[in-house]
Design a protein around this motif. Structure first.
Motif, mmCIF file in Angstrom:
data_model
loop_
_atom_site.group_PDB
_atom_site.id
_atom_site.type_symbol
_atom_site.label_atom_id
_atom_site.label_comp_id
_atom_site.label_asym_id
_atom_site.label_seq_id
_atom_site.Cartn_x
_atom_site.Cartn_y
_atom_site.Cartn_z
ATOM 1 N N LEU A 42 0.979 -1.151 0.273
ATOM 2 C CA LEU A 42 0.189 0.039 -0.032
ATOM 3 C C LEU A 42 0.869 1.118 -0.078
ATOM 4 N N PHE A 43 1.930 1.134 0.788
ATOM 5 C CA PHE A 43 2.901 2.527 1.022
ATOM 6 C C PHE A 43 4.264 1.838 0.385
ATOM 7 N N PRO A 44 4.730 1.869 -0.659
ATOM 8 C CA PRO A 44 5.913 1.315 -1.165
ATOM 9 C C PRO A 44 7.306 1.842 -0.695
ATOM 10 N N VAL A 45 7.116 3.078 0.134
ATOM 11 C CA VAL A 45 8.328 3.554 0.681
ATOM 12 C C VAL A 45 8.504 3.192 2.093
ATOM 13 N N ILE A 46 7.397 2.155 2.684
ATOM 14 C CA ILE A 46 7.591 1.985 3.943
ATOM 15 C C ILE A 46 8.135 0.659 3.932
ATOM 16 N N GLY A 47 9.110 0.076 4.937
ATOM 17 C CA GLY A 47 9.621 -1.289 4.478
ATOM 18 C C GLY A 47 10.239 -1.466 5.858
ATOM 19 N N HIS A 48 11.077 -2.515 6.043
ATOM 20 C CA HIS A 48 11.737 -3.098 7.194
ATOM 21 C C HIS A 48 13.409 -2.891 6.960
ATOM 22 N N MET A 49 13.898 -2.376 7.877
ATOM 23 C CA MET A 49 15.491 -2.071 7.655
ATOM 24 C C MET A 49 16.240 -2.692 8.711
ATOM 25 N N GLY A 50 17.657 -2.935 8.128
ATOM 26 C CA GLY A 50 18.609 -3.586 8.995
ATOM 27 C C GLY A 50 19.983 -2.925 8.831
ATOM 28 N N VAL A 51 20.924 -3.238 9.815
ATOM 29 C CA VAL A 51 22.334 -2.572 9.394
ATOM 30 C C VAL A 51 23.246 -3.866 9.552
ATOM 31 N N ALA A 52 24.243 -3.793 8.537
ATOM 32 C CA ALA A 52 25.204 -4.940 8.538
ATOM 33 C C ALA A 52 26.544 -4.567 9.154
ATOM 34 N N LEU A 53 27.094 -5.499 9.944
ATOM 35 C CA LEU A 53 28.493 -5.492 10.473
ATOM 36 C C LEU A 53 29.571 -5.546 9.259
ATOM 37 N N SER A 54 30.821 -5.039 9.416
ATOM 38 C CA SER A 54 31.826 -5.326 8.543
ATOM 39 C C SER A 54 31.942 -6.624 8.013
ATOM 40 N N SER A 55 31.480 -7.698 8.701
ATOM 41 C CA SER A 55 31.339 -9.144 7.930
ATOM 42 C C SER A 55 30.376 -9.140 6.898
ATOM 43 N N GLY A 56 29.656 -8.250 7.074
ATOM 44 C CA GLY A 56 28.210 -8.210 6.032
ATOM 45 C C GLY A 56 27.006 -8.911 6.580
ATOM 46 N N LYS A 84 30.323 4.513 4.165
ATOM 47 C CA LYS A 84 31.809 4.509 4.188
ATOM 48 C C LYS A 84 32.149 4.341 5.807
ATOM 49 N N HIS A 85 33.028 3.135 6.232
ATOM 50 C CA HIS A 85 33.179 2.962 7.699
ATOM 51 C C HIS A 85 34.184 4.103 8.310
ATOM 52 N N SER A 86 34.874 4.772 7.374
ATOM 53 C CA SER A 86 35.888 5.645 7.612
ATOM 54 C C SER A 86 35.085 6.945 8.255
ATOM 55 N N ASN A 87 33.889 6.968 8.184
ATOM 56 C CA ASN A 87 32.948 8.036 8.614
ATOM 57 C C ASN A 87 32.575 7.621 10.025
ATOM 58 N N ALA A 88 32.626 6.579 10.412
ATOM 59 C CA ALA A 88 32.317 6.247 12.017
ATOM 60 C C ALA A 88 33.349 6.450 12.829
ATOM 61 N N THR A 89 33.068 6.773 13.897
ATOM 62 C CA THR A 89 34.087 7.208 15.054
ATOM 63 C C THR A 89 34.611 5.510 15.268
ATOM 64 N N GLY A 90 35.956 5.533 15.532
ATOM 65 C CA GLY A 90 36.564 4.357 15.429
ATOM 66 C C GLY A 90 36.916 3.354 14.239
ATOM 67 N N GLY A 91 36.592 3.858 13.172
ATOM 68 C CA GLY A 91 36.680 3.038 11.815
ATOM 69 C C GLY A 91 35.810 1.743 11.827
ATOM 70 N N VAL A 92 36.511 0.777 11.536
ATOM 71 C CA VAL A 92 35.846 -0.594 11.140
ATOM 72 C C VAL A 92 35.250 -0.994 12.848
ATOM 73 N N SER A 93 36.025 -0.960 13.672
ATOM 74 C CA SER A 93 35.997 -1.597 15.092
ATOM 75 C C SER A 93 34.676 -0.840 15.749
ATOM 76 N N GLY A 94 34.695 0.471 15.213
ATOM 77 C CA GLY A 94 33.801 1.600 15.879
ATOM 78 C C GLY A 94 32.459 1.087 15.431
ATOM 79 N N TRP A 95 32.557 0.855 13.980
ATOM 80 C CA TRP A 95 31.290 0.562 13.181
ATOM 81 C C TRP A 95 30.646 -0.775 13.924
ATOM 82 N N ASP A 96 31.454 -1.796 14.182
ATOM 83 C CA ASP A 96 30.915 -3.299 14.609
ATOM 84 C C ASP A 96 30.515 -2.957 16.081
ATOM 85 N N ARG A 97 31.094 -2.099 16.845
ATOM 86 C CA ARG A 97 30.929 -1.928 18.276
ATOM 87 C C ARG A 97 29.631 -1.199 18.290
ATOM 88 N N ALA A 98 29.247 -0.248 17.570
ATOM 89 C CA ALA A 98 28.155 0.646 17.456
ATOM 90 C C ALA A 98 26.965 -0.209 17.229
#
Length: 179
Positions: A42-56, A84-98
């Protein structure tokens, strides 16, 4: 064509984009999206969202007190937006930790479709990592950014998102015109 692999050397060498492997559902440093039956129809812009770790591996707030890992609540992603993981505080490890911290927070929360949902989980992860030096991420902002910057995984992903809506719209128009 879509098969690519993520290796530690890709990440350690400072590559801005780790490689995505769509057939294996690996979306490193990505926000992913998939349709929710009936609601997205009914509303094609509404959906389910997730976020992936550095491993994918994808994490998504799939329901009350539950964060799914590597098994999205409404099926495999149809869209992704690689950051871009470089935009996360702490880079890759900061990305995964968050992402891990946001997931731990949401494992203790009740799901609310309008106020505290899967988009909020992703926004919390981005706020914790201070992505792009910002802590103002929210579900509305993410919905619009995914709409404009998200890429469909394939033509079939595009159809899964838009075809039901177009069929319903066609039926409504046909019924309206015959009255």
């Amino acid at each position: 064509m879509y098969k690519t692999l993520v290796t530690e050397s890709n990440i350690d060498m400072g590559s801005e984009c780790a490689v995505i492997d769509i057939p294996k559902n690996r979306y490193p440093f990505c926000i992913v999206w998939t349709p929710i039956p009936f609601l997205t129809w009914l509303f094609p812009v509404i959906g389910h969202m997730g976020v992936a770790l550095s491993s994918g591996v994808i994490r998504d707030f799939a329901g009350p007190y539950y964060v799914s890992e590597d098994n999205m609540a409404f099926g495999n992603p149809t869209k992704y937006w690689q950051l871009k993981h470089s935009n996360a505080t702490g880079g890759v490890s900061g990305w995964d930790r968050a992402i891990t911290e946001a997931s731990d927070i949401y494992k203790e929360r009740m799901h609310n479709l309008f106020c505290d949902n899967c988009h909020s989980h992703v926004a919390t992860a981005l706020n914790i990592m201070q992505y792009k030096k910002s802590s103002n991420w929210n579900m509305i902002k993410l919905a619009f950014l995914m709409l404009f910057f998200g890429k469909y995984v394939s033509f079939v992903g595009f159809l899964k998102t838009w075809l039901p809506f177009l069929i319903i719209l066609t039926i409504i128009l046909a019924l309206t015109l015959t009255m």
